[in-house]
Every structure is written in C-alpha cells, then in structure tokens.
Design a protein around this motif. Structure first.
Motif, PDB file in Angstrom:
ATOM      1  N   ALA A 100      10.806  25.806   6.922  1.00 59.84           N
ATOM      2  CA  ALA A 100       9.448  26.180   6.532  1.00 59.84           C
ATOM      3  C   ALA A 100       8.453  25.842   7.630  1.00 59.84           C
ATOM      4  O   ALA A 100       7.446  26.544   7.810  1.00 59.84           O
ATOM      5  CB  ALA A 100       9.060  25.475   5.238  1.00 59.84           C
ATOM      6  N   ALA A 101       8.740  24.773   8.391  1.00 61.96           N
ATOM      7  CA  ALA A 101       7.847  24.393   9.477  1.00 61.96           C
ATOM      8  C   ALA A 101       7.926  25.373  10.647  1.00 61.96           C
ATOM      9  O   ALA A 101       6.931  25.643  11.317  1.00 61.96           O
ATOM     10  CB  ALA A 101       8.182  22.979   9.952  1.00 61.96           C
ATOM     11  N   ASP A 102       9.119  25.908  10.884  1.00 62.35           N
ATOM     12  CA  ASP A 102       9.318  26.894  11.959  1.00 62.35           C
ATOM     13  C   ASP A 102      10.133  28.054  11.396  1.00 62.35           C
ATOM     14  O   ASP A 102      11.348  28.133  11.600  1.00 62.35           O
ATOM     15  CB  ASP A 102      10.043  26.245  13.144  1.00 62.35           C
ATOM     16  CG  ASP A 102      10.225  27.222  14.312  1.00 62.35           C
ATOM     17  OD1 ASP A 102       9.663  28.331  14.254  1.00 62.35           O
ATOM     18  OD2 ASP A 102      10.946  26.871  15.263  1.00 62.35           O
ATOM     19  N   LEU A 106       0.150  34.396   3.932  1.00 61.96           N
ATOM     20  CA  LEU A 106      -0.761  33.652   4.790  1.00 61.96           C
ATOM     21  C   LEU A 106      -0.134  33.390   6.156  1.00 61.96           C
ATOM     22  O   LEU A 106      -0.789  33.549   7.199  1.00 61.96           O
ATOM     23  CB  LEU A 106      -1.136  32.325   4.115  1.00 61.96           C
ATOM     24  CG  LEU A 106      -2.086  31.410   4.910  1.00 61.96           C
ATOM     25  CD1 LEU A 106      -3.423  32.111   5.152  1.00 61.96           C
ATOM     26  CD2 LEU A 106      -2.291  30.093   4.152  1.00 61.96           C
ATOM     27  N   TRP A 107       1.148  33.001   6.169  1.00 61.58           N
ATOM     28  CA  TRP A 107       1.833  32.736   7.434  1.00 61.58           C
ATOM     29  C   TRP A 107       1.912  34.003   8.281  1.00 61.58           C
ATOM     30  O   TRP A 107       1.672  33.965   9.486  1.00 61.58           O
ATOM     31  CB  TRP A 107       3.232  32.203   7.169  1.00 61.58           C
ATOM     32  CG  TRP A 107       3.990  31.873   8.429  1.00 61.58           C
ATOM     33  CD1 TRP A 107       3.975  30.696   9.117  1.00 61.58           C
ATOM     34  CD2 TRP A 107       4.855  32.757   9.157  1.00 61.58           C
ATOM     35  NE1 TRP A 107       4.781  30.771  10.226  1.00 61.58           N
ATOM     36  CE2 TRP A 107       5.327  32.026  10.281  1.00 61.58           C
ATOM     37  CE3 TRP A 107       5.277  34.065   8.975  1.00 61.58           C
ATOM     38  CZ2 TRP A 107       6.201  32.582  11.213  1.00 61.58           C
ATOM     39  CZ3 TRP A 107       6.143  34.623   9.905  1.00 61.58           C
ATOM     40  CH2 TRP A 107       6.598  33.886  11.014  1.00 61.58           C
ATOM     41  N   LEU A 108       2.236  35.125   7.645  1.00 62.86           N
ATOM     42  CA  LEU A 108       2.345  36.383   8.386  1.00 62.86           C
ATOM     43  C   LEU A 108       0.996  36.766   8.982  1.00 62.86           C
ATOM     44  O   LEU A 108       0.918  37.244  10.126  1.00 62.86           O
ATOM     45  CB  LEU A 108       2.847  37.485   7.458  1.00 62.86           C
ATOM     46  CG  LEU A 108       3.192  38.830   8.108  1.00 62.86           C
ATOM     47  CD1 LEU A 108       4.351  38.678   9.080  1.00 62.86           C
ATOM     48  CD2 LEU A 108       3.540  39.866   7.040  1.00 62.86           C
ATOM     49  N   PHE A 109      -0.074  36.547   8.227  1.00 61.46           N
ATOM     50  CA  PHE A 109      -1.408  36.855   8.728  1.00 61.46           C
ATOM     51  C   PHE A 109      -1.777  35.965   9.912  1.00 61.46           C
ATOM     52  O   PHE A 109      -2.336  36.432  10.915  1.00 61.46           O
ATOM     53  CB  PHE A 109      -2.436  36.692   7.604  1.00 61.46           C
ATOM     54  CG  PHE A 109      -3.853  36.893   8.040  1.00 61.46           C
ATOM     55  CD1 PHE A 109      -4.364  38.166   8.264  1.00 61.46           C
ATOM     56  CD2 PHE A 109      -4.698  35.792   8.242  1.00 61.46           C
ATOM     57  CE1 PHE A 109      -5.681  38.346   8.671  1.00 61.46           C
ATOM     58  CE2 PHE A 109      -6.009  35.970   8.654  1.00 61.46           C
ATOM     59  CZ  PHE A 109      -6.505  37.246   8.869  1.00 61.46           C
ATOM     60  N   GLN A 110      -1.449  34.677   9.821  1.00 59.92           N
ATOM     61  CA  GLN A 110      -1.794  33.735  10.888  1.00 59.92           C
ATOM     62  C   GLN A 110      -0.971  33.958  12.147  1.00 59.92           C
ATOM     63  O   GLN A 110      -1.440  33.676  13.258  1.00 59.92           O
ATOM     64  CB  GLN A 110      -1.599  32.303  10.391  1.00 59.92           C
ATOM     65  CG  GLN A 110      -2.582  31.875   9.314  1.00 59.92           C
ATOM     66  CD  GLN A 110      -2.289  30.499   8.767  1.00 59.92           C
ATOM     67  OE1 GLN A 110      -1.148  30.008   8.848  1.00 59.92           O
ATOM     68  NE2 GLN A 110      -3.301  29.849   8.206  1.00 59.92           N
ATOM     69  N   GLN A 111       0.249  34.464  11.997  1.00 59.56           N
ATOM     70  CA  GLN A 111       1.150  34.614  13.143  1.00 59.56           C
ATOM     71  C   GLN A 111       1.272  36.068  13.604  1.00 59.56           C
ATOM     72  O   GLN A 111       2.130  36.374  14.428  1.00 59.56           O
ATOM     73  CB  GLN A 111       2.548  34.099  12.770  1.00 59.56           C
ATOM     74  CG  GLN A 111       2.590  32.661  12.313  1.00 59.56           C
ATOM     75  CD  GLN A 111       2.168  31.687  13.383  1.00 59.56           C
ATOM     76  OE1 GLN A 111       2.457  31.876  14.563  1.00 59.56           O
ATOM     77  NE2 GLN A 111       1.477  30.629  12.981  1.00 59.56           N
ATOM     78  N   CYS A 112       0.431  36.947  13.087  1.00 57.41           N
ATOM     79  CA  CYS A 112       0.603  38.374  13.382  1.00 57.41           C
ATOM     80  C   CYS A 112       0.486  38.680  14.870  1.00 57.41           C
ATOM     81  O   CYS A 112       1.068  39.670  15.356  1.00 57.41           O
ATOM     82  CB  CYS A 112      -0.395  39.206  12.581  1.00 57.41           C
ATOM     83  SG  CYS A 112      -2.134  38.863  12.971  1.00 57.41           S
ATOM     84  N   HIS A 113      -0.243  37.856  15.622  1.00 55.58           N
ATOM     85  CA  HIS A 113      -0.389  38.108  17.055  1.00 55.58           C
ATOM     86  C   HIS A 113       0.863  37.724  17.835  1.00 55.58           C
ATOM     87  O   HIS A 113       1.003  38.090  18.997  1.00 55.58           O
ATOM     88  CB  HIS A 113      -1.587  37.330  17.596  1.00 55.58           C
ATOM     89  CG  HIS A 113      -1.468  35.845  17.441  1.00 55.58           C
ATOM     90  ND1 HIS A 113      -1.663  35.215  16.231  1.00 55.58           N
ATOM     91  CD2 HIS A 113      -1.168  34.868  18.341  1.00 55.58           C
ATOM     92  CE1 HIS A 113      -1.499  33.909  16.392  1.00 55.58           C
ATOM     93  NE2 HIS A 113      -1.188  33.680  17.651  1.00 55.58           N
ATOM     94  N   LEU A 115       5.154  33.850  -2.250  1.00 56.74           N
ATOM     95  CA  LEU A 115       4.597  35.096  -1.740  1.00 56.74           C
ATOM     96  C   LEU A 115       3.248  34.854  -1.062  1.00 56.74           C
ATOM     97  O   LEU A 115       2.947  35.435  -0.011  1.00 56.74           O
ATOM     98  CB  LEU A 115       4.435  36.111  -2.875  1.00 56.74           C
ATOM     99  CG  LEU A 115       5.710  36.779  -3.389  1.00 56.74           C
ATOM    100  CD1 LEU A 115       5.416  37.608  -4.636  1.00 56.74           C
ATOM    101  CD2 LEU A 115       6.351  37.651  -2.319  1.00 56.74           C
ATOM    102  N   GLY A 116       2.433  33.985  -1.660  1.00 55.43           N
ATOM    103  CA  GLY A 116       1.153  33.658  -1.048  1.00 55.43           C
ATOM    104  C   GLY A 116       1.326  32.936   0.280  1.00 55.43           C
ATOM    105  O   GLY A 116       0.625  33.238   1.256  1.00 55.43           O
ATOM    106  N   TRP A 117       2.265  31.992   0.326  1.00 58.83           N
ATOM    107  CA  TRP A 117       2.527  31.258   1.565  1.00 58.83           C
ATOM    108  C   TRP A 117       3.027  32.193   2.657  1.00 58.83           C
ATOM    109  O   TRP A 117       2.578  32.122   3.801  1.00 58.83           O
ATOM    110  CB  TRP A 117       3.560  30.161   1.304  1.00 58.83           C
ATOM    111  CG  TRP A 117       3.874  29.338   2.523  1.00 58.83           C
ATOM    112  CD1 TRP A 117       3.226  28.209   2.941  1.00 58.83           C
ATOM    113  CD2 TRP A 117       4.899  29.604   3.488  1.00 58.83           C
ATOM    114  NE1 TRP A 117       3.789  27.743   4.105  1.00 58.83           N
ATOM    115  CE2 TRP A 117       4.823  28.580   4.465  1.00 58.83           C
ATOM    116  CE3 TRP A 117       5.871  30.585   3.618  1.00 58.83           C
ATOM    117  CZ2 TRP A 117       5.685  28.525   5.560  1.00 58.83           C
ATOM    118  CZ3 TRP A 117       6.732  30.541   4.706  1.00 58.83           C
ATOM    119  CH2 TRP A 117       6.628  29.519   5.663  1.00 58.83           C
TER     120      TRP A 117
END
Length: 264
Positions: free
Chosen positions: A67-69, A186-193, A181-183
């Motif tokens: 989950a961390a990576d 959020l992760w996908l949005f933060q790492q999209c770049h 699903l929320g996590w």
C-alpha cells in the motif's frame, strides 16, 4: 514474473471452469431448482471471493509496503494472487456468455472486461501489483453479496440469516469496497503525472464503473432489505399471501437480485 503469472492465470481459469462443471454433478437445493445455473455460478464466485479476499487482507497485513508503494512494492506471491483472480474473471465471463445473452449480462461482461484489463497490466508488467492487491479487498464485501444472493435463491428472505447477511453486506460495502475505491481513486489522481496516460484512463474508467455499480447496489440493498422490510401493524381483513411481506404503505415487497452480483 510474466511467465509464472500467465501459468497461474491459465491454471486458475481451468480450475474455475472445472468447478463450474463439477457443481453440475451435485444436487441443487430444491428451492433453487429453477435457477440451477445461477446457483452454481454464485457458489463459484463465493469460492473466489473467500480465497482472494482473505489473501488480499492477509497479504496487506503482512506486507503493508504494497500500500505504501503500490507500483513496485510487492512480494512475488502477490503477483500470483492477482493472476489467480484474472483466471477467475476470465472463467466467469466465459460462463456468463455461455449461459446468458449479451443483453442479459452486458453490465457484468463490461465489468469483467475492465477488471481483467486492469489486473492483467500488473500480471504482464510486474508493476502496480500492490495497487491490484488493494483492489482485491473488494472481494471481502463480495462474500456477503454472494451469500445474500444464495439466500434469495433458496427463498430464505425474510429470515434472521438474511437480515444479518444484508447488514454485513452494507457494512463491508463501506469498509472494504467504498473505502478502497476512494483510496485508489485518490492515489491515481495524485500519481497521474507519473503513470502513462493510457493506464490512468483505464484505471479511472474501471474505478468509476465499479464505483457506480457499488453505490447503486448499496442503495438497493438498503432500500429493499432494510427500509422497506420494517414490520407493520396488521390490518384487519387483509390476509397476506404466505411468504409475502408488505411495507407500511401496503405495497408488496419483492426481493429481486438487482444484478447477479458484483464480482470485483
């Protein structure tokens, strides 16, 4: 890891197709005799949910680095768990198309296609395995969704077992479906770049599709199993048919299965 992952996927597909076939040799409960295929299909799905849901929860507990990576942090066995799940979704999709028309099963076929596409990315590339294992936590909720379906098919609604299962389905839907699903969103949005655009689109589409189905199913269970199943005072001269309950407006409550089940 791709060759071993593909091997596990193939073995899983064969095992679940064999389980489908093997259940045909076993008797179906009399109350579900008119829905023998659906009973077998949900039993197979329950087996998958028990194995992968428990595996994902245990794996994340023992190896929180996933989950961390979510991209690179995973032990070798985690990829095999994801590959095992891919084999199931391929087998279940085959079973759906073999026994139903595309018009009857289009939502689950689309769901399975998206899930296989997302999980296969992890199996083939060896990356995003942790992200995929987090997604398998949804199977802990699917356990109770499948049990609810089996109780409906065996005409055990309303009953104490059905009420407990419905409440468990709602609780785990929030804890092990909406929260993951929320996590992931959020992760996908933060790492999209840092992620290829094609994978962002694929993952975002899959999360949106499963999210809408999950919320719709949760609302359906809440309304049909909880809000509309309140006991009402009897009305003189009004005899209900055996096995039929009415809401406080006098409308008969019919417990449909809404959709075969969510098989994430």
């Amino acid at each position: 890891m791709a060759p071993s992952g593909l091997l596990v996927t193939g073995a899983s597909f064969a095992a679940f197709r064999g389980l489908h076939w093997g259940l045909q040799l076993l008797p179906t409960p009399g109350s579900a005799a008119q829905n023998r295929w659906k009973w077998r299909n949900i039993c197979v799905s329950l087996v998958h949910s028990l194995l992968t849901g428990a595996g994902a929860l245990l794996g994340l507990s023992l190896y929180p680095q996933m989950a961390a990576d979510p991209i690179h942090g995973h032990p070798p066995w985690a990829l095999l768990l994801v590959a095992f799940s891919v084999g199931y979704f391929l087998a279940d999709g085959t079973d759906l198309l073999w026994n139903q028309t595309l018009g009857q099963a289009w939502d689950l076929v689309c769901h399975h296609a998206l899930v296989v596409s997302c999980l296969s990315t992890a199996v083939l590339s060896g990356h995003y395995v942790g992200f995929s294992v987090v997604s398998l936590l949804l199977e802990l909720n699917s356990i109770f969704l499948h049990l609810r379906q089996l109780l409906l098919l065996s005409r055990q609604a309303p009953s104490l077992a059905f009420s407990v299962t419905s409440w468990a389905a709602l609780a785990t839907l929030v804890l092990f479906r909406l929260v993951p699903l929320g996590w992931m969103s959020l992760w996908l949005f933060q790492q999209c770049h840092q992620i290829p655009l094609a994978l962002v689109i694929l993952g975002g589409t899959g999360l949106a599709f499963v999210g809408v189905m999950s919320i719709s199913l949760g609302v359906h269970i809440l309304v049909s199993d909880v809000l509309r199943s309140r006991p009402c005072p009897p009305i003189l001269g009004n005899k209900e048919a055996r096995g039929t309950r009415t809401d406080c407006d006098g409308e008969a409550i019919t417990r449909d299965d809404f959709t075969l089940s969510l098989k994430d």
